[in-house]
Scaffold this active site. Structure first.
Site, mmCIF file in Angstrom:
data_model
loop_
_atom_site.group_PDB
_atom_site.id
_atom_site.type_symbol
_atom_site.label_atom_id
_atom_site.label_comp_id
_atom_site.label_asym_id
_atom_site.label_seq_id
_atom_site.Cartn_x
_atom_site.Cartn_y
_atom_site.Cartn_z
ATOM 1 N N ASP A 11 0.849 -1.191 0.000
ATOM 2 C CA ASP A 11 0.000 0.000 0.000
ATOM 3 C C ASP A 11 0.885 1.242 0.000
ATOM 4 O O ASP A 11 1.810 1.344 0.803
ATOM 5 C CB ASP A 11 -0.906 0.029 1.237
ATOM 6 C CG ASP A 11 -2.070 -0.943 1.092
ATOM 7 O OD1 ASP A 11 -2.235 -1.487 -0.020
ATOM 8 O OD2 ASP A 11 -2.801 -1.144 2.068
ATOM 9 N N ASP A 130 -13.923 -6.388 -5.652
ATOM 10 C CA ASP A 130 -14.108 -6.613 -4.213
ATOM 11 C C ASP A 130 -15.495 -7.207 -4.025
ATOM 12 O O ASP A 130 -16.487 -6.604 -4.424
ATOM 13 C CB ASP A 130 -14.008 -5.289 -3.445
ATOM 14 C CG ASP A 130 -12.590 -4.702 -3.497
ATOM 15 O OD1 ASP A 130 -11.660 -5.450 -3.833
ATOM 16 O OD2 ASP A 130 -12.436 -3.495 -3.214
#
Lengths: 251, 197
Positions: A11, A130
């Site tokens: 990230d 997702d």
């Protein structure tokens, strides 16, 4: 023989890695290039950089980072987070990314998948999905899994395949962060439906979870973040374990 | 030594330049005919679609230059396919350095083999100075839907759906389907071997 891929995910915020990273050999714990190099040397098959920078003007930092990574490592890497246009993709590919991943933008405007695939080739367009199970039905979620849509995951996966995606990165929001294993059922279902590879994400906690997602889950690749960053599972050990257990792995 | 990387409208060629820089080689990205002709080594990289890439090569007159080059030449990924006679992709007539046909993967059962062939696969039947120091435990990174058929020019094979030409060699021309610039230490070794030829 084609091998199953192990993919650490980093990230990135404003050009730096976020979330705690527990690597003693890192001189600068926030330097994504140094971390990328370590993973690549340890035998990661690919890397994913997920940019969570909120503001547009800071995104220039991302392209600069991509170039630094491309100069430093010799394995493929994907860049995702906030990408919505053909122009965004062009900037990142020219900077040296091998693939880009789109998520919310594709849900909002599915036609953009066709455009990106036509312009750059399917091989570099990863669509991230997702998914969350709501009362027995799998629905696509966006905005980091916070926002529900009316799209059924299976139907959306089929659509993005037909629109020209080269790979699908399937994250189970039900399993993400639980360390209880990947969502093998939905992963197997999606993987069996599609002609393109599926990268499973969400839920990795033990080495056996990777074995399960490659066998029961029929995944082509598996992605994880914290278990690698915190050295809970070292990549060389994981790959050795999988290989010993009969999974086709690059050692 | 000057290495010319042929620039054209295909994919991430920047990475090839970076890979050569990591090896300390002096390389430039160019589509200038004279610069390419004078280079000590030429690398022809690329990802993308065959017919549009051939059209670009014709526009730049590179289609006439490439088959006549005499220095060591290395076609990579789409670059390997374009060195062949013909590709099923867009029914394209290619450069015909290798009289070989480029075909699409057509697995009988789509569940057994996904297309594109994406990921790390190993080299087999290696035979060439280009592959010195490597054996069939060498893995390289592939991303492709079309492949070059096996022929007398094959210097290594990879098995996916069927065995195909992982690398090829004829005279001063070498070619590779996988991406050496993305294939870790194995890829580095192949590029290094090419520079040392």
């Amino acid at each position: 023989m084609l091998t199953k891929r192990i993919i650490p995910c980093l990230d990135i915020k404003e050009g730096r890695t976020v979330k705690g990273v527990n690597f003693v050999q890192l001189r600068d714990a926030g330097d994504p290039v140094e971390l990328a190099k370590i993973y690549s040397d340890e035998g990661a098959d690919e890397l994913v950089f997920l940019d969570i920078t909120a503001t547009v003007d800071k995104r220039k930092t991302l392209a600069e980072l991509v170039t630094k990574v491309a100069k430093a490592i010799n394995i493929p890497f994907t860049v995702g987070g906030g990408i919505s246009s053909v122009e965004d993709v062009k900037v990142l590919l020219n900077a040296g990314a091998d693939k880009i991943s789109i998520n919310s933008a594709a849900v909002k405007n599915p036609e953009v998948i066709n455009k990106m695939a036509a312009e750059f080739g399917s091989q570099c367009i990863v669509v991230a999905i997702d998914t969350r199970n709501v009362d027995g039905i799998d629905f696509v979620h966006t905005h980091g899994g916070r926002k529900a849509t009316l799209l059924k995951t299976q139907e959306w996966a089929k659509e993005v395949n037909e629109r020209g995606a080269g790979e699908i990165l399937l994250t189970s929001m039900d399993h993400d962060g639980t360390k209880s294993g990947f969502a093998n059922e939905i992963t197997a279902e999606i993987s069996s439906m599609l002609s393109i590879p599926v990268i499973a994400s969400g839920g990795a906690g033990k080495m056996v979870h990777f074995k399960d997602v490659f066998t029961f889950g029929k995944a082509d690749a598996a992605l994880a973040a914290s278990i690698f960053h915190f050295k809970e599972i070292p990549i060389p050990e994981l790959k050795q374990y999988l290989s010993t257990d009969g999974i086709s792995i690059r050692l | 030594m000057q290495v010319a990387i042929i620039k054209y409208n295909a994919g991430n060629v920047q990475s090839v330049l970076y890979a050569l820089e990591r090896l300390g080689a002096e390389a430039i990205l160019t589509d200038d005919l004279e610069t390419i002709s004078k280079a000590d080594k030429v690398i022809f990289p690329g990802q993308g679609e065959a017919s549009s890439a051939m059209k670009y090569l014709k526009d730049k007159k590179l289609d006439q230059l490439i088959p006549q080059l005499k220095q060591d030449f290395f076609g990579v990924c789409l670059g390997q396919q374009l060195l062949c006679a013909h590709s099923e992709e867009g029914n394209t007539t290619c450069l015909n350095v290798f009289p070989v046909e480029v075909k699409k993967f057509r697995p009988e059962n789509a569940l057994d083999f996904k297309v594109p062939h994406i990921g790390w696969n190993n080299l087999q039947d290696l035979k060439s100075p280009l592959l010195q120091g490597l054996d069939d435990s060498a893995f390289v990174y592939y991303v492709h839907s079309y492949y070059c058929e096996l022929s007398t020019y094959s210097i290594a094979t990879t098995d996916y759906v069927l065995p195909f030409s992982a690398l090829m060699h004829k005279d001063n021309f070498f070619a590779m389907q996988a991406h050496p610039e993305k294939s870790g230490l194995v890829g580095e070794r192949i590029l290094e071997n090419f520079l040392k030829l």
